[in-house]
Structure formats: C-alpha cells, structure tokens
Write an enzyme that holds these catalytic residues in place. Structure first.
Site, PDB file in Angstrom:
ATOM      1  N   GLY A 150      10.258   5.380  -1.342  1.00  0.00           N
ATOM      2  CA  GLY A 150       9.333   5.166  -2.439  1.00  0.00           C
ATOM      3  C   GLY A 150       8.102   6.019  -2.225  1.00  0.00           C
ATOM      4  N   ILE A 152       5.473   5.452  -0.384  1.00  0.00           N
ATOM      5  CA  ILE A 152       5.073   5.554   1.021  1.00  0.00           C
ATOM      6  C   ILE A 152       6.030   6.464   1.777  1.00  0.00           C
ATOM      7  CG2 ILE A 152       4.874   4.262   3.180  1.00  0.00           C
ATOM      8  CD1 ILE A 152       3.672   1.967   1.570  1.00  0.00           C
ATOM      9  N   ASP A 255       5.119  -1.442  13.534  1.00  0.00           N
ATOM     10  CA  ASP A 255       3.845  -1.934  13.013  1.00  0.00           C
ATOM     11  C   ASP A 255       3.999  -3.346  12.475  1.00  0.00           C
ATOM     12  OD1 ASP A 255       1.071  -1.674  12.262  1.00  0.00           O
ATOM     13  OD2 ASP A 255       1.750  -1.566  10.184  1.00  0.00           O
ATOM     14  N   HIS A 279       0.396  -4.676  12.626  1.00  0.00           N
ATOM     15  CA  HIS A 279       0.442  -4.631  11.161  1.00  0.00           C
ATOM     16  C   HIS A 279      -0.862  -4.073  10.596  1.00  0.00           C
ATOM     17  CE1 HIS A 279       2.291  -6.631   7.324  1.00  0.00           C
ATOM     18  NE2 HIS A 279       1.788  -5.428   7.085  1.00  0.00           N
TER      19      HIS A 279
END
Length: 316
Positions: A150, A152, A255, A279
C-alpha cells in the site's frame, strides 16, 4: 443547530479548521481521558485518540447516535473495527493515509540497516568496551520482498532506491501494475519467499493477514534472511517465529509484537537475532504536522458536504 467535532488535538492548535461561526461546528477536545468533553450523542465527527488502544477508541461509540464520520490517526483501523457494529448505518470510517508513510518507511530502513550491519551488537560492545570489528552483511545486492504494497510499502521502496538492491519484489492482496513495476498477489508468496534476503511486512491486520507469517511462510524464507515487521503484531505467529530464530536460520526486526506491549520475561526479548523497537513507526516529529493537516482537511470537507479522503468502511 450545532454539530460537535471531537478532536484529539485542541482546535486552536490546528491551522485551517473552518470557523465554528460559519459552519455550526463545535470543537471538543478529547484525547482519551476518563471524562468525555460533551454528550457523545451530539458528536457528528469523531477523530479517534492516537495510540490509546481499542478500549479507548470504541468507548464512546455506542452513545454516538448522530456520528457521521469516524477518523483514525493511524494507518490501521483494527482498533476501531470491533466497535463498528455499535454505530448507525452510513457512518464513514476514514484512516490516516498520508500521515505515517514517511516515518514508518524511515523506521523500516533503520531496522533493516541496523540488523544487517550489526548495530545492536555494536551498542552492546560499547556498553562493555568491546571492539567488535568484522565483516557484516550489506543491503547492497540484496533481494527485498515487500509484503503489503500500500502507501507505506511504496514509501519503503522509495527509500530503498539509493541502496543498490539487486531487486525489489512487491506483494499485495491482489495483483496489479504500478509505476515501479509488477505487484504480485499474496497467493504468489510461496514462489517469492525463497528468493528474498529481506522480507518487509507492511500489511493491514485483517482476518486474511492474521497469522500470515506463520510456520509455512517462515519455512520458505531462505537461510540467513531477515524478517522485518512494521505492520501489526498478530500478522506474525510469535511461536512460529521463535522456533525459527532460535535455530539461527533467520533473523528478525520487529516494531510490533504479539503480545504488545511485550511483557517482561517474554522469550522474544532475548531471542537470537531479534531486534525490537516499541511500536514507534509513526511516533516521530513527522506525525503531528501531517495529522493536523489531515484533520483540518477532513473537517473542512465534512463541513462543506464534500467527499472525504481515505474512506475505508461505510457502516451498513
């Protein structure tokens, strides 16, 4: 009559919001605290507090009988989806496409480079005054597979461009062609994984992607490959990942984890070849300016009766 707009940022800190006197909007600041800023039944536009979890995100939904828009400040919507059944029909759920691409892609590259070049070991060596010289893998000449192409995923590829990768393969829910080249379907993963030196996962969390990176997926990764997860923790089967990394066959940079936050004593903390960041893909100085621009644009569109950006679900 006025319509309440709930914002997780004070309205006077957001440039470009339409004036209440001209639109009949009333701005209410709520960042997930115990008390609501007004009666949820009067809320027409609800911008969800950022990174406050599912419980906070959905807490006011059952009482929001007049809401027309729910706007997240995250790329993912999995923390809001469980509450959609509480909403009236016709509510538009919008995500934050355009807000997190830069910072999340930066972190993806940071995790790849840190893992390949041995940065965690250098930090530990510095702590104990050890000079850990040697040869380490380079990103140059590596084959990279982006799973979840997508906005990202595309931003990650943009940042890979200067690093002289041998090739970049792209996978999304369905096949298509982009300016950079072919995007393969998820069903093609079995033939793509064995060729990838670095696998970057950036899919949304859905029923189809939960556990996508399981024992079969991991077993198809080549020896010495690096898995990078910047998606959501449950996309990766933690037990299956531990079984692979503990042999030293592959490494991982995460992450996001499952469970999250990762509790003290969890085996992932000290698993061989695993680098963990807490995160923070979207939590950078780049977040707030982009979030404010999105909120101003969306509220302006809402007030004018124009089409909203980033509508991913409309309740029925």
């Amino acid at each position: 009559m006025t319509a309440d707009v709930w914002l997780p940022v004070p309205a006077d800190e957001i440039d470009g919001l339409p004036a209440p006197s001209a639109t009949g909007l009333a701005y209410r600041f709520w960042d997930g605290g115990p008390d609501f800023p007004a009666d949820p039944a009067d809320c027409a536009f609800y911008a969800v507090p950022y990174m406050k979890g599912m419980e906070v995100a959905i807490r006011p939904l059952a009482a929001m009988k007049s809401v027309r828009v729910v706007q997240t400040l995250s790329a993912g919507i999995d923390h809001v989806e469980p509450g959609l059944g509480l909403l009236p029909a016709g509510v538009r759920l919008c995500n934050a496409k355009g807000v997190h691409e830069a910072s999340t892609a930066e972190l993806a590259l940071a995790l790849v480079l840190a893992s390949l070049r041995g940065i965690p070991g250098f930090v530990r060596g510095q702590d104990t005054e050890q000079w850990r010289a040697g040869f380490y893998p380079s990103l140059a000449d590596k084959s990279v597979l982006i799973v979840g192409y997508g906005s990202i995923g595309a931003a990650v590829e943009d940042r890979l461009a200067p690093f002289e990768c041998a090739r970049v393969a792209r996978v999304a829910r369905s096949a298509r062609t982009t300016e950079r080249g072919e995007v393969r379907a998820l069903t093609d993963l079995p033939v793509l994984l064995p060729d990838a030196d670095v696998v970057i996962v950036s899919t949304p969390l859905t029923d189809r992607t939960k556990g996508l990176v399981g024992a079969d997926f991991l077993s198809r990764m080549k020896d010495g490959a690096l898995l990078v997860n910047i998606a959501r923790g449950p996309v990766v089967d933690t037990k299956a990942l531990l079984a692979e990394v503990e042999t030293g066959r592959i490494t991982a940079a995460l992450d996001v984890t499952d469970p999250e936050p990762l509790p003290a004593g969890h085996p992932l903390w000290h698993a061989r070849g695993v680098l963990i960041s807490p995160h923070v893909g979207g939590s950078t100085s780049a977040f707030m300016p982009r979030a404010k621009r999105l909120l101003a644009d969306q509220v302006t569109r809402f007030a004018a009766g124009e089409a909203l950006r980033n509508v991913v679900v409309t309740t029925g």
